[in-house]
Design a protein around this motif. Structure first.
Motif, PDB file in Angstrom:
ATOM      1  N   VAL A  85     -16.376  14.004   4.626  1.00 25.77           N
ATOM      2  CA  VAL A  85     -15.345  14.247   3.669  1.00 25.77           C
ATOM      3  C   VAL A  85     -14.611  13.080   3.188  1.00 25.77           C
ATOM      4  O   VAL A  85     -14.689  12.073   3.829  1.00 25.77           O
ATOM      5  CB  VAL A  85     -14.256  15.378   4.372  1.00 25.77           C
ATOM      6  CG1 VAL A  85     -15.008  16.531   4.749  1.00 25.77           C
ATOM      7  CG2 VAL A  85     -13.964  14.736   5.671  1.00 25.77           C
ATOM      8  N   GLU A  86     -13.934  13.180   1.932  1.00 25.81           N
ATOM      9  CA  GLU A  86     -13.030  12.328   1.490  1.00 25.81           C
ATOM     10  C   GLU A  86     -11.922  12.685   1.698  1.00 25.81           C
ATOM     11  O   GLU A  86     -11.297  13.851   1.348  1.00 25.81           O
ATOM     12  CB  GLU A  86     -13.509  12.030   0.243  1.00 25.81           C
ATOM     13  CG  GLU A  86     -14.920  11.373  -0.212  1.00 25.81           C
ATOM     14  CD  GLU A  86     -15.021  10.121   0.170  1.00 25.81           C
ATOM     15  OE1 GLU A  86     -14.052   9.313   0.204  1.00 25.81           O
ATOM     16  OE2 GLU A  86     -16.323   9.886   0.579  1.00 25.81           O
ATOM     17  N   VAL A  87     -10.908  11.870   2.446  1.00 26.47           N
ATOM     18  CA  VAL A  87      -9.406  12.234   2.640  1.00 26.47           C
ATOM     19  C   VAL A  87      -8.698  11.262   2.275  1.00 26.47           C
ATOM     20  O   VAL A  87      -9.012  10.108   1.983  1.00 26.47           O
ATOM     21  CB  VAL A  87      -9.457  12.601   4.298  1.00 26.47           C
ATOM     22  CG1 VAL A  87     -10.195  13.448   4.687  1.00 26.47           C
ATOM     23  CG2 VAL A  87      -9.645  11.304   5.185  1.00 26.47           C
ATOM     24  N   GLY A  88      -7.511  11.561   1.740  1.00 24.66           N
ATOM     25  CA  GLY A  88      -6.540  10.593   1.106  1.00 24.66           C
ATOM     26  C   GLY A  88      -5.264  10.510   2.265  1.00 24.66           C
ATOM     27  O   GLY A  88      -5.350  11.124   3.352  1.00 24.66           O
ATOM     28  N   LEU A 124     -14.044   4.674   9.749  1.00 23.47           N
ATOM     29  CA  LEU A 124     -14.473   3.381  10.184  1.00 23.47           C
ATOM     30  C   LEU A 124     -13.057   2.422   9.793  1.00 23.47           C
ATOM     31  O   LEU A 124     -12.552   2.545   8.671  1.00 23.47           O
ATOM     32  CB  LEU A 124     -15.610   2.679   9.451  1.00 23.47           C
ATOM     33  CG  LEU A 124     -16.933   3.426   9.889  1.00 23.47           C
ATOM     34  CD1 LEU A 124     -17.942   3.088   9.096  1.00 23.47           C
ATOM     35  CD2 LEU A 124     -17.156   3.445  11.501  1.00 23.47           C
ATOM     36  N   TYR A 125     -12.742   1.535  10.946  1.00 19.61           N
ATOM     37  CA  TYR A 125     -11.738   0.868  10.936  1.00 19.61           C
ATOM     38  C   TYR A 125     -11.718  -0.263   9.591  1.00 19.61           C
ATOM     39  O   TYR A 125     -10.516  -0.216   9.101  1.00 19.61           O
ATOM     40  CB  TYR A 125     -11.551  -0.352  12.108  1.00 19.61           C
ATOM     41  CG  TYR A 125     -10.136  -0.913  12.222  1.00 19.61           C
ATOM     42  CD1 TYR A 125      -9.171  -0.369  12.783  1.00 19.61           C
ATOM     43  CD2 TYR A 125     -10.183  -2.298  11.950  1.00 19.61           C
ATOM     44  CE1 TYR A 125      -8.074  -1.285  12.848  1.00 19.61           C
ATOM     45  CE2 TYR A 125      -9.302  -3.135  11.963  1.00 19.61           C
ATOM     46  CZ  TYR A 125      -8.165  -2.696  12.436  1.00 19.61           C
ATOM     47  OH  TYR A 125      -7.196  -3.473  12.670  1.00 19.61           O
ATOM     48  N   GLU A 126     -12.816  -0.587   9.063  1.00 17.76           N
ATOM     49  CA  GLU A 126     -12.846  -1.418   8.067  1.00 17.76           C
ATOM     50  C   GLU A 126     -12.397  -0.965   6.816  1.00 17.76           C
ATOM     51  O   GLU A 126     -11.895  -1.494   5.881  1.00 17.76           O
ATOM     52  CB  GLU A 126     -13.947  -2.195   7.940  1.00 17.76           C
ATOM     53  CG  GLU A 126     -15.081  -1.346   7.971  1.00 17.76           C
ATOM     54  CD  GLU A 126     -15.843  -1.220   9.305  1.00 17.76           C
ATOM     55  OE1 GLU A 126     -17.076  -1.025   9.593  1.00 17.76           O
ATOM     56  OE2 GLU A 126     -15.017  -1.448  10.665  1.00 17.76           O
ATOM     57  N   THR A 141     -13.674   7.707   3.514  1.00 18.23           N
ATOM     58  CA  THR A 141     -14.752   8.524   3.913  1.00 18.23           C
ATOM     59  C   THR A 141     -14.480   8.738   5.647  1.00 18.23           C
ATOM     60  O   THR A 141     -14.497   7.832   6.413  1.00 18.23           O
ATOM     61  CB  THR A 141     -16.195   7.832   3.696  1.00 18.23           C
ATOM     62  OG1 THR A 141     -16.339   7.403   2.523  1.00 18.23           O
ATOM     63  CG2 THR A 141     -17.179   8.787   4.336  1.00 18.23           C
ATOM     64  N   ALA A 142     -14.527  10.151   5.833  1.00 21.27           N
ATOM     65  CA  ALA A 142     -14.355  10.710   7.231  1.00 21.27           C
ATOM     66  C   ALA A 142     -15.573  11.366   7.523  1.00 21.27           C
ATOM     67  O   ALA A 142     -16.387  12.182   6.734  1.00 21.27           O
ATOM     68  CB  ALA A 142     -13.266  11.447   7.495  1.00 21.27           C
TER      69      ALA A 142
END
Length: 153
Positions: A85-88, A124-126, A141-142
């Motif tokens: 999923v894409e999260v903001g 991801l941290y980066e 991206t989650a």
């Protein structure tokens, strides 16, 4: 008349308590947990193969570890399929965000149980700490993950 009044008040109070207990056990709509995974940590090992991602978290105690597994839908695994999923920023503000490095083994046990009731995602941290993280409409991206905590029985 006073006895009837007290009985009605008592029944109403009991109904309110029961309704409150019922509502507490319903899953909340925006109840999500996001785990921030730093690949560069000495405690974390990330493996990607055939679109499947595994994360192993080590602890200072032997035989203790936590695992995150992401199996995307395109792999067509017989038992698991996890979404991307894409999260903001707003999504993250409404959710619980945890840094994997800051969790102890007991936290992982709690997360494993939580994962049976709600979805858990990793970022991801980066990506999370990129220069673009300050852009308000930035999407991260989650990856939905399956969490397990393994230790001696």
């Amino acid at each position: 008349m006073t006895g009837l009044y007290n009985l009605v008040l008592s029944l109403l109070a009991s109904l309110m308590v029961m309704l409150n207990l019922f509502l507490e056990n319903l899953p909340k709509e925006n109840e999500r947990t996001f785990l921030i995974v730093n690949r560069n940590s000495k405690l974390i090992d990330v493996s990607e193969r055939n679109s499947i991602m595994h994360v192993w978290v080590s602890f200072n105690q032997p035989n203790y570890r936590a695992n995150l597994s992401h199996i995307p839908p395109e792999v067509n695994h017989w038992e698991y399929s996890h979404e991307n999923v894409e999260v903001g920023h707003l999504d993250l503000a409404k959710s619980q965000v945890l840094f994997v490095e800051n969790l102890d083994f007991m936290d992982w046990g709690d997360l494993e149980q939580l994962g049976k009731k709600q979805k858990i995602y990793m970022i991801l941290y980066e990506d999370y700490m990129s220069k673009e993280r300050f852009v308000w409409n930035k999407k991260f991206t989650a990856y939905e993950v399956w969490v397990t905590a393994d230790g001696p029985i």
